[in-house]
Every structure is written in C-alpha cells, then in structure tokens.
Scaffold this motif. Sequence first.
Motif, PDB file in Angstrom:
ATOM      1  N   ILE A 310       0.846  -1.187   0.000  1.00 49.04           N
ATOM      2  CA  ILE A 310       0.000   0.000   0.000  1.00 49.04           C
ATOM      3  C   ILE A 310       0.887   1.245   0.000  1.00 49.04           C
ATOM      4  O   ILE A 310       2.069   1.188   0.350  1.00 49.04           O
ATOM      5  CB  ILE A 310      -0.928   0.055   1.228  1.00 49.04           C
ATOM      6  N   VAL A 311       0.295   2.332  -0.431  1.00 45.70           N
ATOM      7  CA  VAL A 311       0.918   3.640  -0.231  1.00 45.70           C
ATOM      8  C   VAL A 311      -0.110   4.540   0.437  1.00 45.70           C
ATOM      9  O   VAL A 311      -1.316   4.427   0.189  1.00 45.70           O
ATOM     10  CB  VAL A 311       1.398   4.265  -1.566  1.00 45.70           C
ATOM     11  N   ARG A 312       0.382   5.445   1.305  1.00 50.31           N
ATOM     12  CA  ARG A 312      -0.516   6.321   2.052  1.00 50.31           C
ATOM     13  C   ARG A 312      -0.479   7.733   1.470  1.00 50.31           C
ATOM     14  O   ARG A 312       0.508   8.158   0.854  1.00 50.31           O
ATOM     15  CB  ARG A 312      -0.149   6.337   3.534  1.00 50.31           C
ATOM     16  N   ASP A 313      -1.571   8.471   1.705  1.00 51.99           N
ATOM     17  CA  ASP A 313      -1.751   9.772   1.053  1.00 51.99           C
ATOM     18  C   ASP A 313      -0.621  10.760   1.349  1.00 51.99           C
ATOM     19  O   ASP A 313      -0.122  11.432   0.452  1.00 51.99           O
ATOM     20  CB  ASP A 313      -3.124  10.366   1.393  1.00 51.99           C
ATOM     21  N   ARG A 314      -0.180  10.837   2.592  1.00 52.71           N
ATOM     22  CA  ARG A 314       0.849  11.822   2.934  1.00 52.71           C
ATOM     23  C   ARG A 314       2.181  11.495   2.260  1.00 52.71           C
ATOM     24  O   ARG A 314       2.907  12.391   1.808  1.00 52.71           O
ATOM     25  CB  ARG A 314       1.019  11.909   4.451  1.00 52.71           C
ATOM     26  N   ASP A 315       2.509  10.190   2.197  1.00 48.69           N
ATOM     27  CA  ASP A 315       3.747   9.790   1.527  1.00 48.69           C
ATOM     28  C   ASP A 315       3.681  10.093   0.033  1.00 48.69           C
ATOM     29  O   ASP A 315       4.662  10.553  -0.577  1.00 48.69           O
ATOM     30  CB  ASP A 315       4.012   8.296   1.740  1.00 48.69           C
ATOM     31  N   VAL A 316       2.538   9.828  -0.572  1.00 47.39           N
ATOM     32  CA  VAL A 316       2.373  10.083  -2.005  1.00 47.39           C
ATOM     33  C   VAL A 316       2.411  11.587  -2.291  1.00 47.39           C
ATOM     34  O   VAL A 316       3.053  12.038  -3.252  1.00 47.39           O
ATOM     35  CB  VAL A 316       1.058   9.464  -2.515  1.00 47.39           C
ATOM     36  N   LEU A 331       6.433   2.111  -0.787  1.00 46.57           N
ATOM     37  CA  LEU A 331       5.528   0.980  -0.555  1.00 46.57           C
ATOM     38  C   LEU A 331       5.615   0.515   0.897  1.00 46.57           C
ATOM     39  O   LEU A 331       6.703   0.383   1.460  1.00 46.57           O
ATOM     40  CB  LEU A 331       5.881  -0.186  -1.468  1.00 46.57           C
ATOM     41  N   LEU A 332       4.485   0.234   1.489  1.00 46.84           N
ATOM     42  CA  LEU A 332       4.411  -0.295   2.850  1.00 46.84           C
ATOM     43  C   LEU A 332       3.795  -1.684   2.811  1.00 46.84           C
ATOM     44  O   LEU A 332       2.952  -1.983   1.963  1.00 46.84           O
ATOM     45  CB  LEU A 332       3.564   0.628   3.727  1.00 46.84           C
ATOM     46  N   ASP A 333       4.201  -2.527   3.764  1.00 46.03           N
ATOM     47  CA  ASP A 333       3.641  -3.880   3.825  1.00 46.03           C
ATOM     48  C   ASP A 333       2.800  -4.078   5.080  1.00 46.03           C
ATOM     49  O   ASP A 333       2.680  -5.193   5.595  1.00 46.03           O
ATOM     50  CB  ASP A 333       4.754  -4.930   3.765  1.00 46.03           C
ATOM     51  N   ASP A 334       2.207  -2.975   5.574  1.00 48.44           N
ATOM     52  CA  ASP A 334       1.450  -3.089   6.823  1.00 48.44           C
ATOM     53  C   ASP A 334      -0.036  -3.358   6.602  1.00 48.44           C
ATOM     54  O   ASP A 334      -0.833  -3.277   7.535  1.00 48.44           O
ATOM     55  CB  ASP A 334       1.631  -1.839   7.691  1.00 48.44           C
ATOM     56  N   ALA A 335      -0.440  -3.694   5.368  1.00 45.77           N
ATOM     57  CA  ALA A 335      -1.835  -4.063   5.121  1.00 45.77           C
ATOM     58  C   ALA A 335      -2.089  -5.479   5.630  1.00 45.77           C
ATOM     59  O   ALA A 335      -1.212  -6.348   5.569  1.00 45.77           O
ATOM     60  CB  ALA A 335      -2.148  -3.975   3.635  1.00 45.77           C
ATOM     61  N   LEU A 350      -8.329  -8.761  13.462  1.00 47.82           N
ATOM     62  CA  LEU A 350      -7.468  -8.179  12.428  1.00 47.82           C
ATOM     63  C   LEU A 350      -7.975  -6.818  11.990  1.00 47.82           C
ATOM     64  O   LEU A 350      -7.199  -5.884  11.764  1.00 47.82           O
ATOM     65  CB  LEU A 350      -7.401  -9.121  11.219  1.00 47.82           C
ATOM     66  N   SER A 351      -9.286  -6.694  11.876  1.00 48.04           N
ATOM     67  CA  SER A 351      -9.878  -5.434  11.434  1.00 48.04           C
ATOM     68  C   SER A 351      -9.711  -4.343  12.481  1.00 48.04           C
ATOM     69  O   SER A 351      -9.409  -3.193  12.152  1.00 48.04           O
ATOM     70  CB  SER A 351     -11.363  -5.638  11.125  1.00 48.04           C
ATOM     71  N   VAL A 352      -9.893  -4.707  13.744  1.00 48.22           N
ATOM     72  CA  VAL A 352      -9.765  -3.723  14.824  1.00 48.22           C
ATOM     73  C   VAL A 352      -8.345  -3.173  14.889  1.00 48.22           C
ATOM     74  O   VAL A 352      -8.129  -1.994  15.191  1.00 48.22           O
ATOM     75  CB  VAL A 352     -10.155  -4.365  16.176  1.00 48.22           C
ATOM     76  N   GLY A 353      -7.364  -4.011  14.572  1.00 50.13           N
ATOM     77  CA  GLY A 353      -5.973  -3.594  14.674  1.00 50.13           C
ATOM     78  C   GLY A 353      -5.443  -2.847  13.470  1.00 50.13           C
ATOM     79  O   GLY A 353      -4.258  -2.520  13.418  1.00 50.13           O
ATOM     80  N   SER A 354      -6.298  -2.554  12.487  1.00 50.23           N
ATOM     81  CA  SER A 354      -5.831  -1.883  11.274  1.00 50.23           C
ATOM     82  C   SER A 354      -6.788  -0.766  10.885  1.00 50.23           C
ATOM     83  O   SER A 354      -8.005  -0.893  11.067  1.00 50.23           O
ATOM     84  CB  SER A 354      -5.726  -2.892  10.122  1.00 50.23           C
ATOM     85  N   ASP A 355      -6.254   0.321  10.335  1.00 47.76           N
ATOM     86  CA  ASP A 355      -7.103   1.413   9.870  1.00 47.76           C
ATOM     87  C   ASP A 355      -7.433   1.260   8.390  1.00 47.76           C
ATOM     88  O   ASP A 355      -8.079   2.131   7.797  1.00 47.76           O
ATOM     89  CB  ASP A 355      -6.438   2.771  10.117  1.00 47.76           C
ATOM     90  N   LEU A 356      -7.002   0.156   7.776  1.00 48.60           N
ATOM     91  CA  LEU A 356      -7.257  -0.095   6.362  1.00 48.60           C
ATOM     92  C   LEU A 356      -8.202  -1.273   6.199  1.00 48.60           C
ATOM     93  O   LEU A 356      -8.303  -2.135   7.084  1.00 48.60           O
ATOM     94  CB  LEU A 356      -5.948  -0.409   5.629  1.00 48.60           C
TER      95      LEU A 356
END
Length: 423
Positions: A310-316, A331-335, A350-356
Amino acid sequence: MARTGVFHVTQTQPPATILSANGLSKTFGKNRAVIDASFDVHRGEIFVVMGLSGSGKSTLIRMLNGLLEPTSGSVTVAGTKISGLPAAKLREVRKRSVSMVFQHFALLPHRTVIDNVAYGLEIQGVAKAERLERANTIIRLVGLDGRQNSLPSQLSGGMQQRVGLGRALASDTDILLMDEAFSALDPLIRREMQEQLIELQSELGKTIIFITHDLNEAMFLGDRIAVMRDGRIVQIGTPEEILTDPANDYVAQFVQDVDRARVLTAASVMEPARSVVTVTAGPRAALRTMRDLQSQATFVLGRDRTFAGIVRDRDVLRQVKRGETDLRSILLDDATTVTADVVISELVELSVGSDLPIAVLDDKKRLIGVIPRVTLLAALGNVSTTTGEIPVTETIATITVGEMTDTLLDKTLLDPTLEGAGH
C-alpha cells in the motif's frame, strides 16, 4: 479453526461422484419416512444430512449402505447399484466401499482398543501382523497411542468414539457413514472430535456422509448440507448458501440463530477494491485515485496483478511535491491480508488492529477484494451496507481534497518523463 475443505476452492473440473441417491423413498405402513430424496455425493467431501428428530435422516443413511431396502428409488455406490443387490454382493460392496460410525460407539466390550480398531480388517481376512500394524497407525492418528491394550470400559466417552472412528478408518473404505456420531458426547469433547474429523478428512481424503440434528455442527463440518424436513430434502447447498439464501421460510427460521461469524468467509463478504493502482502508475496517479475516492491509502499491484503493498496519502503527496516518480520507494507492507476461505470470526481482531480494509488474496497472491470494517460489522449483524445514496468508504483521507487537487494542478511539480507510464 477455519473449515477449509476441498470444495471451498475453485475447481477446474466437476467433482467426481462417489455415491448417488435417485428418487429414494421409504414407507413403513402408512408412515412415509423418506420421500423422493435425490442427491450426489462428491469424492473427498463431507456431505452433511441435517434435520430434526423424525425428519427421516437416519432412515436415509440406512438406505445408503443397504441396511434398509428403499420402497422406491435406488442407491449407487462407487459405480455399483446396491438397491436390490443379493446379500453376498452387498456385503462385498460394504467391505470395499462403506464403513459406519454409530452414535453409541458399538464397540466389542471384551476386545482391546487395538483389536476393536482392527476388527474390520479381520473380517476382510487381512493377516494378523498387517492388520495390527495398520490399526496401530490409525490409533496414533486418532490420538489414542498408548491405549492399545485398554478395554472400552476403561475409556471415556470421547475415547470410545475415537476407537469407533479408528475402526472405520482402518477398514480403508471409500466412504464413511456417521450417524449422529458425536451426539452423545459432552460439548467440549464433541468440539474436539469435530475438529479432529476435519483434520483426518483433510489428511486421508475420505468421503464422509454425516448425519446430525445440530445445525452448528452441520455448518462447521459440511462442505455441503442437505436439510431434511418431514422426509423430504428441502435444500442442498454449502453452509454459506444455506445461511445467506435459504430455500424457504423453514430453512430461514432454522438458520436464524446460527453464529454467522463461524460460517461466512472472506469471499462471501468482500467487496471489489476501488482504491487500486499499479506499481508503475506513479505517485500522481495514486494521489488522483485517493483524491477522487477520499481515501487515505491505495492498494498497489504489480504487473501480474499480484499484491505489492500500500501507499498512504501523505507519503504520495510528499513524492509528488518532490517530483519523484517511483511508488516502490514508499511501498508499505502493513496491510492485513487473508485468503478467501478464512471465516469472518478470525477477521474481527485483524480489522480492529488496522485502519485499512482487509485485503483478500487468491492462491497466486492476487488482490480479489477488500473488506472494510463497516462491511465486516454489517455481515456479523446480518444487515446491508448499501444505502442507495452514499457508498461505503474504504478509508478516510488524512489530507483535504483541496490540498490534493492543488498539488495535482501545480504545474511547477509536473515531471513529464515517467508520470503515469503504467496507467
């Protein structure tokens, strides 16, 4: 423990049929116990026949191995039509193709564990040394190693049922018929036996026809389920099909209290991924995608559509302002990624621990869908996420739409050399 049987994946060929019931009916006097039952059982699946007491399921299973002759209709086992078959030939079919596990164990009380497990082999005429070797192998598989010389009276109910299961497995027949096999066990032991049955089926590839009155047991074990009522089969389908698309009000009422989280899988609740770019598309294309969808991140795919990260908005945004053109550097692998057959009870944490959203991948690591948190919660509550007005948002952007637009329109930041080359 997720149920991931062989029929929960895409198949390139229709599964082979090992048993067929065609128009089976059985009448006792004026009582019509089974009425016009027809179905095929596929090689290597767990086929569950589920119904309340008096629905006809036990009568049905006894016709499947020839213990009861049908009033009308026929049963074919491994290519042999057993209805009307002479007794000697029927016994040969049973020895070769069908074993049975009973609710009340049906062990020989004067025989030890190993002799009970080897009993079917003895009937088949297998030499003593060979049958004891095979029985020992099965005893280890069913978790009774060290109990070979115990008598049934020295075992708990769960252990006795393991002996019964071991005896059926040792006979090495194509099909196991299990009639309410775990119903007499305590709940915890029953669950252990269900899980072990799935493990053994996965390891040995046996075809299992399992009879139960317990819907949760049927949903946990079954690749497919036949629901019976008053002698008739009212629906045949996968657990998900029966839960999400019941054939009539009876089935709908029957499944209303089922724990959906242990039945539905990622494949049944995922949605198409909307915020997606290829790795060669460049940061400007990624930023445009996130601006249009108002999302804080986008999934990135390789040339072969495999999931890259994934890529995040601020990095892009930072990349665009710097005139950089290679998304791979951010690129991040935290998805969070899962396969399609994972049950949704395993997705909650898994869903609770992620904002994606959770990314759903196939066996070639290709992105086939996503599960936003709101979609997961809706599936657990059996409600729709569709309002008809506002689409479900995968994530909420951390940068304003205005700032993204201004950056994209700033001509001083344009780099015409590579931008958008892969888009």
